[in-house]
Design an enzyme around this catalytic site. Structure first.
Site, PDB file in Angstrom:
ATOM      1  N   LYS A 298      11.789  58.390   9.199  1.00 25.50           N
ATOM      2  CA  LYS A 298      10.148  58.438   8.922  1.00 25.50           C
ATOM      3  C   LYS A 298       9.723  59.773   8.390  1.00 25.50           C
ATOM      4  CE  LYS A 298      10.569  54.594  11.061  1.00 25.50           C
ATOM      5  NZ  LYS A 298      10.958  53.411   9.964  1.00 25.50           N
TER       6      LYS A 298
ATOM      7  N   TYR B 250       8.863  51.044  20.266  1.00 26.89           N
ATOM      8  CA  TYR B 250       9.364  50.427  19.245  1.00 26.89           C
ATOM      9  C   TYR B 250      10.097  49.195  19.734  1.00 26.89           C
ATOM     10  CZ  TYR B 250      12.332  49.642  15.061  1.00 26.89           C
ATOM     11  OH  TYR B 250      12.628  49.195  13.885  1.00 26.89           O
TER      12      TYR B 250
HETATM   13  C1  LIG Z   1       9.631  54.963  17.105  1.00 30.59           C
HETATM   14  C2  LIG Z   1      10.970  54.436  16.328  1.00 30.59           C
HETATM   15  N1  LIG Z   1      12.044  54.753  16.844  1.00 30.59           N
HETATM   16  C3  LIG Z   1      13.288  54.179  16.311  1.00 30.59           C
HETATM   17  C4  LIG Z   1      13.230  53.629  15.062  1.00 30.59           C
HETATM   18  C5  LIG Z   1      14.443  52.872  14.409  1.00 30.59           C
HETATM   19  O1  LIG Z   1      14.749  53.604  13.185  1.00 30.59           O
HETATM   20  P1  LIG Z   1      15.660  53.363  11.951  1.00 30.59           P
HETATM   21  O2  LIG Z   1      14.522  52.376  11.570  1.00 30.59           O
HETATM   22  O3  LIG Z   1      15.793  54.533  11.287  1.00 30.59           O
HETATM   23  O4  LIG Z   1      16.716  52.810  12.314  1.00 30.59           O
HETATM   24  C6  LIG Z   1      11.651  53.278  14.573  1.00 30.59           C
HETATM   25  C7  LIG Z   1      11.705  52.361  13.375  1.00 30.59           C
HETATM   26  O5  LIG Z   1      10.673  52.152  12.973  1.00 30.59           O
HETATM   27  C8  LIG Z   1      10.801  53.795  15.175  1.00 30.59           C
HETATM   28  O6  LIG Z   1       9.305  53.517  14.852  1.00 30.59           O
END
Ligand SMILES: Cc1ncc(COP(=O)(O)O)c(C=O)c1O
Length: 384
Positions: free
Chosen positions: A209, A116
Site C-alpha cells: 500500500k 482487514y
Molecule cells: C490492513 C491490511 N493488512 C494486510 C493486508 C494484506 O496485504 P497484502 O495484500 O500485501 O497481502 C491488506 C491488504 O489489503 C490490508 O489492507
C-alpha cells in the site's frame, strides 16, 4: 553522518532530522566513489561457497535466507519503525508468519472484528484446527479481558471503518497477562505511527500500500525489537520461503524515498475531499480520523504522527457507487489504497460486513483542485 539513518525513539533522526530526510537516506549505504546511491538488486539463488570451508557465518549461501537487497530494505524499514525488520512476499505472508510462529495449541488470539477481512478469514480457517481459540473485538471497543491472551492483533486505523484504538493502553492490558501484541501498521505506515514505541511487540504491514505506493508490487514486513522474536520470524521465513523477489525489494527501497512527499499530498487531498463529501447530499456519512468531530479524531491526534489519505464514506446503494465510479475520470475502481492514483473500492463486494454503498476512498497525489472537481462531478452523478 551521511548514509546513517538511525532514529531516536520519537522517530526523528539523531540530529532532529525530518521525515523527508529520513526516508531518502533510510538504508542507503555510506557513499563510495563510483558506486550507485542505492546498490543494484542481487539476483542470486545459490551463491558461490568457499570450496573448502563450505557455508560460513556472515557469508551469503542461499537466497531463501540470504540476500543483500532484502537486508538493505530491511535496514530502511527497520530504521523507520524503530526495530529489526524481516520482509515478506506480501502483507498476508507477514501477518500469517506472526500468527503461525507465535501461536500454539491451547493459546487464544484476539483479532479486530472490523479489520482487514482476510486476516480474520485466515485465522478462522486455520487456527481452530491447530487448537488455537480465535476471538474478535471491535477496534473502538468495548474490549474484553485480555489477560489470558497469547497474541493480541490490533489494526489502527481499522480497515475500512477507520476507527482508532489506544495501542499503549491495550498493549499494557495484554502484557499484564504475558501476551504479545502485534499492530497492523499498513494504513498509517511508520511515518504515521510507530507501534513499537507505543508498546507493541510486532509492527506488521502490507508494504503493497502506501509504503511503496506505486501499485506495482506486493510486499510485507514484520518489525520487532526483541531479538528472539525477530529471530523466530526470520527463521519462519527461511523455512516457509515467503520471501519477496530481489527486484521487488529493490523497487520498494527506491519507492520509499518519496514516502514523505506522497503522504503529505495524500493527507492534504483527504482533508479536502472529506470536507467535500461531508457537505454533499449524495453522501450519507463520512469517516476520516483527521477531521475534527470524527469519532476517531482525538485518539488519532494523540497517537498518530500523521493521518493517512484513506477516507470512508457511504452512498445510498450499489447503484449510486456505480454511477460515482462511472462518472469519475480520475478515480480508479480498485481494491487497494495508498497509491499514487486515487482509487475507490465498494467494500461489500468483497464480503466485508459493510453497507452496500460503503466506499473506501484512497486519495492519490493528484492536484487537489483537479481531484475535488472530479469527485464533485462524480458525486453529482451518483445522486441522479
Ligand atoms: C490492513 C491490511 N493488512 C494486510 C493486508 C494484506 O496485504 P497484502 O495484500 O500485501 O497481502 C491488506 C491488504 O489489503 C490490508 O489492507
Amino acid at each position: 553522518m551521511k548514509g546513517d539513518s538511525s532514529v531516536d525513539a520519537n522517530g526523528s533522526g539523531p540530529l532532529g532530522r525530518g521525515d523527508g530526510t529520513r526516508v531518502v537516506h533510510a538504508g542507503v549505504p555510506a557513499a563510495v566513489a563510483g558506486e550507485p546511491f542505492l546498490p543494484s538488486p542481487v539476483f542470486g539463488a545459490p551463491y558461490h561457497l568457499d570450496p573448502v570451508a563450505g557455508p560460513q557465518a556472515g557469508v551469503d549461501g542461499y537466497g531463501r535466507s540470504d540476500n543483500r537487497t532484502y537486508r538493505s530494505l530491511e535496514k530502511a524499514i527497520g530504521d523507520l519503525e524503530g526495530g529489526e525488520c524481516v520482509v515478506f512476499a506480501s502483507g498476508m505472508a507477514a501477518i500469517t508468519a506472526v500468527l503461525l510462529a507465535t501461536l500454539r495449541a491451547g493459546d487464544a488470539v484476539v483479532l479486530p472484528s472490523d479489520g482487514y477481512y482476510l486476516t480474520r478469514a485466515f485465522a478462522g480457517e486455520h487456527l481452530p484446527g491447530r487448537g488455537v481459540e480465535v476471538r474478535t473485538m471491535p477496534t473502538s471497543g468495548p474490549y474484553p479481558a485480555l489477560d489470558d491472551v497469547r497474541l493480541l492483533l490490533l489494526e489502527t486505523p481499522s480497515n475500512p471503518g477507520l476507527d482508532v484504538c489506544d495501542i499503549a493502553d491495550l498493549a499494557a492490558r495484554a502484557h499484564a497477562g504475558g501476551g504479545l501484541v502485534a499492530v497492523d501498521n499498513t494504513t498509517p505506515t511508520p511515518l504515521g505511527q510507530r507501534p513499537l514505541d507505543l508498546g507493541a511487540d510486532f509492527s506488521v504491514a502490507s508494504a503493497t500500500k502506501a509504503l511503496t505506493g506505486h501499485s506495482d508490487m506486493l510486499l510485507g514486513y514484520v518489525c520487532a525489537r526483541d531479538p528472539q522474536l525477530i529471530e523466530t520470524i526470520r527463521t519462519w521465513r527461511a523455512r516457509t520461503g515467503g520471501i519477496p523477489g530481489a527486484f521487488e525489494a529493490w523497487l520498494a527501497h527506491r519507492s520509499l524515498g518519496t514516502l514523505d512527499l506522497r503522504l503529505a499530498r495524500q493527507t492534504a487531498n483527504a482533508a479536502a475531499v472529506t470536507e467535500l463529501l461531508a457537505d454533499h447530499p449524495a453522501v450519507a456519512s463520512v469517516r476520516w480520523p483527521g477531521r475534527a468531530g470524527d469519532p476517531a479524531y482525538e485518539a488519532a491526534a494523540r497517537q498518530m504522527r500523521r493521518i493517512p489519505g484513506v477516507v470512508t464514506f457511504v452512498l445510498a446503494d450499489k447503484g449510486a457507487v456505480d454511477r460515482f465510479l462511472g462518472a469519475s475520470e480520475l478515480v480508479f475502481a480498485a481494491t487497494s489504497f495508498g497509491g499514487l492514483h486515487s482509487s475507490a473500492d465498494r467494500r461489500a463486494q468483497w464480503g466485508d460486513d459493510a453497507p452496500e454503498g460503503l466506499v473506501r476512498f484512497s486519495c492519490g497525489v493528484e492536484d487537489t483542485e483537479d481531484l475535488l472537481a472530479d469527485v464533485r462531478r462524480a458525486l453529482d452523478a451518483a445522486l441522479s
